[in-house]
Design a protein around this motif. Structure first.
Motif, PDB file in Angstrom:
ATOM      1  N   SER A 188       0.849  -1.195   0.000  1.00 22.86           N
ATOM      2  CA  SER A 188       0.000   0.000   0.000  1.00 22.86           C
ATOM      3  C   SER A 188       0.886   1.248   0.000  1.00 22.86           C
ATOM      4  N   GLU A 189       0.289   2.407  -0.228  1.00 25.81           N
ATOM      5  CA  GLU A 189       1.052   3.654  -0.243  1.00 25.81           C
ATOM      6  C   GLU A 189       1.740   3.893   1.100  1.00 25.81           C
ATOM      7  N   GLU A 190       1.034   3.577   2.180  1.00 26.51           N
ATOM      8  CA  GLU A 190       1.609   3.766   3.513  1.00 26.51           C
ATOM      9  C   GLU A 190       2.802   2.839   3.731  1.00 26.51           C
ATOM     10  N   LYS A 205       4.685   1.387   1.371  1.00 24.98           N
ATOM     11  CA  LYS A 205       5.771   1.780   0.466  1.00 24.98           C
ATOM     12  C   LYS A 205       6.551   2.962   1.035  1.00 24.98           C
ATOM     13  N   LYS A 206       5.813   3.904   1.595  1.00 28.61           N
ATOM     14  CA  LYS A 206       6.459   5.087   2.176  1.00 28.61           C
ATOM     15  C   LYS A 206       7.382   4.693   3.322  1.00 28.61           C
TER      16      LYS A 206
END
Length: 266
Positions: free
Chosen positions: A253-255, A257-258
């Motif tokens: 997810s974006e979270e 990956k960050k």
């Protein structure tokens, strides 16, 4: 006699009521009681290079997923794969190598439909910040001042395999073999350089980013080794497959990956 008759009638009615009540389910088909907010301990076997990144997101993930406790076991991907082959308890395998995941897939020890590449990395040459080596490329590893070059054991450490590919392609592996110091995982390689037990070492860029004691001298050209890809998959014998899938989805997810990018992953 009338009193006795009344007692017998009452007894018969009691027996009839008991017989007409709910029947017990056949053995093995009885409904199991549902436990509210059942706690799940998710055993995640992960490549050593993921140590800092995974530890950093542990608390926030557990807070947002009540009832789930993340338990990590870090090590070289090759050794972790062997543990799974030998039946070690595991729900999720996060590898730094496609090859180690492929072996488990071939032996039907993972759920192939859950497999996903969740991150990537690069290979770098590092030295101690203080009194470190002054070279600027992998080609310069032939410098006679470098007596100890730390690398991962290529038999079990993915970073070691990638390092061997680089040095083989540069035609340096054989000539440097008597100066190589092998680590059991990439974190041990980093420790050798930090402690001064090796003048230089080859680690992932994510490992270099976690240390204040080393600096990067050079990054290996991508055409000198296979792409460094991190695959993850749910272990077939997992007792918590759904929770494992959910955590793996979080990493992509974006979270997620960050969080990985903050530690030098791609």
């Amino acid at each position: 006699m009338k009193k006795i008759s009344l007692i017998l009638t009452a007894a018969c009615l009691f027996i009839l009521a008991a017989c007409s009540g709910p029947q017990a389910s056949p053995e093995g088909t009885a409904d199991k009681p549902q436990v509210a907010n059942e706690s799940v301990e998710l055993m995640v076997l992960a490549a050593a290079s993921l140590t800092d990144a995974l530890n950093s997101l542990k608390s926030s993930y557990e807070e947002s997923h009540p009832g789930v406790k993340l338990t990590y076991s870090f090590g070289s991907s090759g050794k972790l794969a062997q543990q799974i082959e030998q039946g070690a308890p595991a729900d999720l395998f996060l590898s730094a190598s496609q090859a180690d995941m492929n072996k488990l897939d071939e032996k039907q020890l993972i759920l192939p439909e859950t497999r996903v590449d969740f991150s990537g990395n690069s290979l770098v040459l590092v030295t101690a910040k203080e009194n470190g080596a002054a070279i600027t490329s992998f080609e310069e590893l032939t410098d006679s001042s470098l007596q100890h070059i730390a690398v991962g054991a290529p038999e079990s450490v993915p970073a070691g395999r990638y390092t061997k590919e680089v040095l083989d392609n540069l035609k340096l592996w054989d000539s440097l073999s008597d100066r190589l110091v092998f680590g059991s995982d990439v974190r041990q390689v980093l420790t050798y350089v930090e402690a001064g037990n090796a003048e230089v070492g080859v680690v992932y860029s994510s490992d270099a980013a976690t240390s204040e004691k080393v600096k990067v001298l050079a990054e290996a050209k991508e055409d000198l080794h296979k792409p460094i890809v991190y695959p993850g998959a749910v272990v077939r014998d997992s007792a918590h497959a759904d929770a494992a899938k959910q955590f793996l989805s979080y990493l992509t997810s974006e979270e997620g990956k960050k969080a990985l990018q903050e530690y030098g992953f791609r």
